[in-house]
Design an enzyme around this catalytic site. Structure first.
Site, PDB file in Angstrom:
ATOM      1  N   LYS A  57       0.858  -1.192   0.000  1.00 44.64           N
ATOM      2  CA  LYS A  57       0.000   0.000   0.000  1.00 44.64           C
ATOM      3  C   LYS A  57       0.886   1.231   0.000  1.00 44.64           C
ATOM      4  O   LYS A  57       1.516   1.565   1.002  1.00 44.64           O
ATOM      5  CB  LYS A  57      -0.908   0.046   1.227  1.00 44.64           C
TER       6      LYS A  57
ATOM      7  N   GLY B 226       7.326   5.056   7.666  1.00 43.55           N
ATOM      8  CA  GLY B 226       6.469   6.226   7.844  1.00 43.55           C
ATOM      9  C   GLY B 226       6.761   6.875   9.180  1.00 43.55           C
ATOM     10  O   GLY B 226       7.852   6.720   9.738  1.00 43.55           O
ATOM     11  N   SER B 227       5.772   7.565   9.719  1.00 43.54           N
ATOM     12  CA  SER B 227       6.015   8.348  10.933  1.00 43.54           C
ATOM     13  C   SER B 227       6.037   7.449  12.175  1.00 43.54           C
ATOM     14  O   SER B 227       5.503   6.334  12.166  1.00 43.54           O
ATOM     15  CB  SER B 227       4.930   9.410  11.082  1.00 43.54           C
TER      16      SER B 227
ATOM     17  N   GLU C 251      10.474   1.464   9.956  1.00 43.01           N
ATOM     18  CA  GLU C 251      11.435   2.513   9.586  1.00 43.01           C
ATOM     19  C   GLU C 251      10.726   3.841   9.795  1.00 43.01           C
ATOM     20  O   GLU C 251       9.843   4.202   9.013  1.00 43.01           O
ATOM     21  CB  GLU C 251      11.835   2.370   8.106  1.00 43.01           C
TER      22      GLU C 251
ATOM     23  N   CYS D  16      13.600  11.190   5.785  1.00 38.41           N
ATOM     24  CA  CYS D  16      13.663  10.732   7.173  1.00 38.41           C
ATOM     25  C   CYS D  16      15.013  11.064   7.795  1.00 38.41           C
ATOM     26  O   CYS D  16      15.102  11.407   8.960  1.00 38.41           O
ATOM     27  CB  CYS D  16      13.394   9.236   7.223  1.00 38.41           C
TER      28      CYS D  16
ATOM     29  N   GLU E 294       9.902  16.360  14.710  1.00 41.08           N
ATOM     30  CA  GLU E 294      10.316  16.152  13.323  1.00 41.08           C
ATOM     31  C   GLU E 294       9.468  17.103  12.473  1.00 41.08           C
ATOM     32  O   GLU E 294       8.252  16.916  12.348  1.00 41.08           O
ATOM     33  CB  GLU E 294      10.068  14.702  12.892  1.00 41.08           C
TER      34      GLU E 294
END
Ligand code: NAD
Length: 490
Positions: A183, A236-237, A259, A294, A393
Site C-alpha cells: 500500500k 512512515g512516521s 522505519e 527521514c 520532526e
C-alpha cells in the site's frame, strides 16, 4: 532532457491485483499535485473486502505459481528482468513520480529510477547467496537452520520517495520467496502501481505482487490486521509505526519492521575542513527533497571556533535556491507535499520563535509560487533546550543551530529523547569520530559526509523511536524469512 506537460501523463487508476488493474467502489479520494496544488486525479479506496481479495490472491498465487518453491536463482533472474524493464520505462516512471510527488523530474530520471532498479538488482543477487546454517552436533545427528518465506508480507510506504521505498520493501521480500501486498501513500499512488505492472511483464507471476490504494486508517489497517499477512514492513512516521505495532500485536502477533521518523544531529568540529565545503554538505543534508527525508540532518551542533564562518556561508547558500515545478527539467528545489505539511512547518516555526528562537534566514513560504507550498530554507538560532524545533520532526527545510565547546557537550546536545535515526560527525580527528560513532544513539552514523551511497549492502534503520529492523543490506533479505530449527537423528 526536457520539461513535460503534467496533464499529458497517463494515470492507471485502481488497484493492481492478480496481474491487472481492478476498480473498487470504496470512498473516492481526490489527489492534488504538490507543485501547483491542482487536483489531478482520484483513487477509490480499497475497503476490507478489496484488501481481502488482494491478500487471498497473493497467498494462493505464491504457492500455485511456484514462486515460493522455485529455485532462488529463478526468482533472482525475474527480479533482474524487472530492473531492466524499469530502466527501459525510465521516462514514464520519472514523469509519474514527478507529477505526483515532490521529486523534480531531473532527479527522478537521474536518481530515483536508476536507484530503484539498482536496489532490485541487489536483491536479485541476494536470492541465491544467503542461506541457513548447519550446527556442530554429535555424529549421529545433524542440526540445521532452514530459512523459508513468511508467506504474504504487507508493505506500507510513505510519500516522500515512492519508487525507492517500494523497491526497498519488494526487493528483499520477493527475493526470499514471499508474495507482497503493498500500500503506497494515498498522496502518491501511481508510480508504485506502474512498478507492479512491470513486475508482471518481467515474469514475476501475476498475484505475487499486488498494489492496493487507499488511506492508512481504512486500507492500511485492513492490510495490517489481515490474518494471512504474516509480516508487516512499514516506513512512515513514528506515531503510525506505534499504531501498526499494536495492531500487529493484537492480530496474530506478527513481526513488524518499522522505519520511522528522525531528528538527526550534525556534529561539526573546528577541524572539520573547508567552511564552504562544510556549509554545502550541511545545506544539502537538510534541504534534499525540501527537508522531507527521514534522515534529514536538521540539528546543527557546531563548535564555537568555526560556527560563525559556517553560519555566514549557510545563510548565503539558503538564499540561492530557485523553486520550480517538478515537471520542469531545470527544477532543483521542490515543494512540500501539500498544504497540511506546509501549515505544520509554519506552525512549528511560529511556536519556536515564540519560545525565543531567532530566524537567521527564511522562515516563510516563497511568495511567487501560487498554490504550491514551497518553503524557504530556514535557519533557527537561539534555540533553548525545550524549544519545539529541537524536538519535533518538522519534515521541512529547517535547521536549528546550537554551539558547543567540547566533545562531551556536543554528544549531550546530539542525543534525542525520542529519535535515533541518523547522525553526522564532521572532523578529521578519527579517534574522536570513532568515539562518537560508538556513543551516538543512532542507527546510522555518517562521518565527513551526509548522504546515502548506492552500495545497497549497507543497511539503514533507526534506534529508539526511529524504529527497528533494517531496510537494505543482507539484513533486510534475512528479515523476510523465518528460520526453522531442524535436528535429525540418523
Ligand atoms: P505516515 O506515517 O503518515 O504514513 C505512512 C504510510 O502509512 C502511508 O501509506 C499511510 O497511508 C499509512 N498509514 C497511516 N496510518 C496508518 C494506519 N493506522 N495503519 C496502517 N497504515 C497507515 O507517514 P508519511 O507522512 O507518509 O511519511 C513521512 C514520515 O515517514 C516521516 O516521519 C519520515 O521520517 C518517515 N520516513 C521514514 C523513513 C525511514 O527509512 N526511517 C523513510 C522515509 C520516511
Amino acid at each position: 532532457m526536457t520539461d513535460f506537460n503534467p496533464d499529458d501523463v497517463h494515470l492507471s487508476s485502481g488497484h493492481f491485483i492478480d496481474g491487472q488493474f481492478v476498480s473498487a467502489s470504496g470512498q473516492a479520494m481526490g489527489i492534488k499535485r504538490p507543485s501547483d496544488g491542482q487536483h489531478y486525479a482520484e483513487i477509490h479506496e480499497a475497503d476490507a473486502r478489496t484488501v481481502d481479495d488482494a491478500v487471498t490472491v497473493a497467498e494462493a498465487r505464491r504457492i500455485s505459481s511456484g514462486w515460493s518453491g522455485c529455485s532462488p536463482r529463478e526468482r533472482g533472474a525475474a527480479l533482474s528482468r524487472w530492473a531492466d524493464l524499469i530502466e527501459k520505462d525510465s521516462e514514464y516512471l520519472a514523469q509519474l513520480e514527478a507529477v505526483g510527488s515532490t521529486r523534480p523530474v531531473t532527479d527522478a530520471r537521474n536518481i530515483e529510477v536508476p536507484f530503484t532498479a539498482a536496489a532490485l538488482r541487489f536483491y536479485a543477487e541476494c536470492a541465491d547467496k544467503y542461506s541457513g546454517d548447519v550446527f556442530p552436533t554429535q555424529h549421529s545427528s545433524l542440526g540445521m537452520l532452514v530459512p523459508e518465506p513468511y508467506g504474504v508480507i504487507g508493505a506500507i510506504t510513505p510519500w516522500n520517495f515512492p519508487l525507492s521505498m517500494a523497491s526497498w520493501k519488494c526487493g528483499p521480500a520477493l527475493a526470499a520467496g514471499n508474495a507482497v501486498v503493498l500500500k503506497p501513500s494515498e498522496l502518491t499512488p501511481f508510480s508504485t502501481a506502474r512498478l507492479a505492472e512491470l513486475a508482471v511483464q518481467a515474469g514475476i507471476p501475476s498475484g505475487v505482487l499486488n498494489v492496493i490504494q487507499g488511506s492508512g486508517k481504512v486500507t492500511g489497517n485492513a492490510l495490517v490486521t489481515h490474518p494471512l499477512v504474516r509480516k508487516v514492513s512499514f516506513t512512515g512516521s513514528t506515531a503510525t509505526g506505534a499504531a501498526i505495532m499494536s495492531q500487529a500485536a493484537l492480530h496474530g502477533t506478527k513481526p513488524v519492521t518499522l522505519e520511522l521518523g528522525g531528528k538527526s544531529p550534525q556534529l561539526v568540529f573546528d577541524d572539520a575542513g573547508d567552511a564552504d565545503e562544510i556549509a554545502e554538505r550541511l545545506f544539502l543534508g537538510f534541504t534534499v527533497n525540501a527537508g522531507q527525508a527521514c534522515v534529514s540532518g536538521t540539528r546543527l551542533i557546531i563548535q564555537k571556533g568555526i560556527a560563525e564562518r559556517v553560519t555566514e556561508k549557510l545563510i548565503a547558500r539558503c538564499q540561492k535556491p530557485v523553486p520550480g515545478m517538478t515537471w520542469h527539467a531545470s527544477t532543483r528545489y521542490c515543494p512540500l507535499i501539500d498544504a497540511r505539511q506546509g501549515e505544520k512547518v509554519a506552525t512549528i516555526i511560529a511556536q519556536s520563535v515564540a519560545q525565543g528562537a531567532r530566524v537567521l534566514v527564511g522562515g516563510k513560504r516563497y511568495d511567487n509560487t501560487k498554490e504550491g507550498w514551497f518553503w524557504q530554507p530556514t535557519l533557527l538560532e537561539n534555540v533553548g533546550p525545550d524549544n519545539v524545533a529541537l524536538h519535533e520532526e518538522i519534515f521541512g527545510p529547517v535547521l536549528t543551530i546550537q554551539t558547543f565547546t567540547d566533545e562531551e557537550e556536543a554528544l549531550a546536545l546530539a542525543q534525542h529523547a525520542v529519535f535515533g535515526l541518523c547522525a553526522g560527525v564532521h572532523t578529521v580527528n578519527m579517534p574522536r569520530a570513532m568515539r562518537l560513532m560508538r556513543a551516538l544513539d543512532s542507527g546510522t552514523v555518517w562521518v565527513n559526509r551526509y548522504r546515502r551511497t548506492w552500495d545497497f549492502i549497507i543497511p539503514t534503520g533507526g534506534f529508539q523511536g526511529s524504529g527497528f529492523g533494517k531496510d537494505l543490506g543482507r539484513q533486510a533479505f534475512e528479515a523476510c524469512q523465518r528460520y526453522k530449527s531442524v535436528l535429525i537423528d540418523f
